[in-house]
Design a protein around this motif. Sequence first.
Motif, PDB file in Angstrom:
ATOM      1  N   ASP A   1       0.844  -1.210   0.000  1.00  0.00           N
ATOM      2  CA  ASP A   1       0.000   0.000   0.000  1.00  0.00           C
ATOM      3  C   ASP A   1       0.874   1.253   0.000  1.00  0.00           C
ATOM      4  O   ASP A   1       0.582   2.241  -0.676  1.00  0.00           O
ATOM      5  CB  ASP A   1      -0.919   0.020   1.231  1.00  0.00           C
ATOM      6  CG  ASP A   1      -2.027  -1.018   1.123  1.00  0.00           C
ATOM      7  OD1 ASP A   1      -2.263  -1.523   0.001  1.00  0.00           O
ATOM      8  OD2 ASP A   1      -2.650  -1.321   2.159  1.00  0.00           O
ATOM      9  N   GLY A   2       1.955   1.203   0.773  1.00  0.00           N
ATOM     10  CA  GLY A   2       2.881   2.342   0.813  1.00  0.00           C
ATOM     11  C   GLY A   2       3.525   2.581  -0.546  1.00  0.00           C
ATOM     12  O   GLY A   2       3.640   3.719  -1.003  1.00  0.00           O
TER      13      GLY A   2
ATOM     14  N   GLN B   1       6.487   3.217   1.089  1.00  0.00           N
ATOM     15  CA  GLN B   1       6.455   4.551   0.485  1.00  0.00           C
ATOM     16  C   GLN B   1       7.877   5.097   0.295  1.00  0.00           C
ATOM     17  O   GLN B   1       8.205   5.671  -0.748  1.00  0.00           O
ATOM     18  CB  GLN B   1       5.657   5.475   1.392  1.00  0.00           C
ATOM     19  CG  GLN B   1       5.329   6.811   0.794  1.00  0.00           C
ATOM     20  CD  GLN B   1       4.449   7.594   1.744  1.00  0.00           C
ATOM     21  OE1 GLN B   1       4.849   7.894   2.882  1.00  0.00           O
ATOM     22  NE2 GLN B   1       3.258   7.926   1.312  1.00  0.00           N
TER      23      GLN B   1
ATOM     24  N   PHE C   1       3.819   0.612   6.075  1.00  0.00           N
ATOM     25  CA  PHE C   1       3.366   1.467   4.972  1.00  0.00           C
ATOM     26  C   PHE C   1       4.468   2.466   4.617  1.00  0.00           C
ATOM     27  O   PHE C   1       4.795   2.668   3.448  1.00  0.00           O
ATOM     28  CB  PHE C   1       2.096   2.203   5.399  1.00  0.00           C
ATOM     29  CG  PHE C   1       1.525   3.139   4.360  1.00  0.00           C
ATOM     30  CD1 PHE C   1       0.493   2.731   3.522  1.00  0.00           C
ATOM     31  CD2 PHE C   1       2.010   4.431   4.219  1.00  0.00           C
ATOM     32  CE1 PHE C   1      -0.035   3.582   2.569  1.00  0.00           C
ATOM     33  CE2 PHE C   1       1.489   5.304   3.264  1.00  0.00           C
ATOM     34  CZ  PHE C   1       0.458   4.873   2.440  1.00  0.00           C
TER      35      PHE C   1
ATOM     36  N   HIS D   1       2.228   1.797  -3.420  1.00  0.00           N
ATOM     37  CA  HIS D   1       1.189   2.274  -4.346  1.00  0.00           C
ATOM     38  C   HIS D   1       0.769   3.717  -4.060  1.00  0.00           C
ATOM     39  O   HIS D   1       0.103   4.339  -4.892  1.00  0.00           O
ATOM     40  CB  HIS D   1      -0.032   1.347  -4.281  1.00  0.00           C
ATOM     41  CG  HIS D   1       0.221   0.034  -4.952  1.00  0.00           C
ATOM     42  ND1 HIS D   1      -0.190  -1.180  -4.444  1.00  0.00           N
ATOM     43  CD2 HIS D   1       0.873  -0.263  -6.109  1.00  0.00           C
ATOM     44  CE1 HIS D   1       0.199  -2.150  -5.252  1.00  0.00           C
ATOM     45  NE2 HIS D   1       0.841  -1.627  -6.258  1.00  0.00           N
ATOM     46  N   SER D   2       1.156   4.242  -2.903  1.00  0.00           N
ATOM     47  CA  SER D   2       0.807   5.638  -2.606  1.00  0.00           C
ATOM     48  C   SER D   2       1.679   6.614  -3.393  1.00  0.00           C
ATOM     49  O   SER D   2       1.432   7.813  -3.384  1.00  0.00           O
ATOM     50  CB  SER D   2       0.949   5.917  -1.102  1.00  0.00           C
ATOM     51  OG  SER D   2       2.317   5.951  -0.734  1.00  0.00           O
TER      52      SER D   2
END
Length: 198
Positions: free
Chosen positions: A23-24, A176, A172, A26-27
């Motif tokens: 998720d990180g 990122q 996350f 994809h941010s």
Amino acid sequence: MNVAIVYHSVTGTTARLAEAVADGCHSVPEVTAALLRIEAADIEQGRYHNRTVINAIDRADAVIFGSPTFMGSVSAQFKAFADATAGEYWGEQLWADKIAAGFTVGTGYCGDTLHSLHYLQILAAQQGMLWAGLDLAGAGDRKAPNRLGAQAGVIVRAVDGAIETPDLHTAFYLGQRVARLVGRFRVVTTQIERVQQL
Ligand SMILES: Cc1cc2nc3c(=O)[nH]c(=O)nc-3n(C[C@H](O)[C@H](O)[C@H](O)COP(=O)(O)O)c2cc1C
């Protein structure tokens, strides 16, 4: 730009951390993350053989390794995967210059989990990769990211699979951070290539 998240998990805790790491990633715009789970079924007589995972690393700009801490180090399954990256990958340094990072989880307050991160760092070094730790000062705030104060990577303490929210935020953040670094690296590489063409 893509990031390969290569991890092993028996009871799902590391897998949930891997999802938070993804998720990180994809941010960050233009970055995709591939979740690549090491499966015990891909290990025969102690040897790991899943070319899909290996080939995904070939294509990745960065690799984030994850393993539960078992008896003070990475799991045997993760180690079987790591051993499969010897041979030409190590001999010819085929993964050199990829960014690498790592995360682990244990049930102990210490649990010797830092040793697992150190092992992942050594693996990355042996493959010529560039290790990205955490640029988060762990100042002892139990509710803040990096509450356990490791900067070599993400260390999580989870009992019976219950991951605390700050630890999910740390996972996350690692994803990122690696995704951002991949972007910065791409810019620098492009600039160098342009200068070389002058
Ligand atoms: C064989 C075994 C050895 C373990 N050794 C450690 C250890 O050395 N330190 C620690 O903190 N936790 C240890 N644990 C706890 C696991 O790291 C913890 O349950 C972790 O969340 C499991 O991850 P998973 O759900 O992704 O499989 C051990 C668990 C098992 C089954």
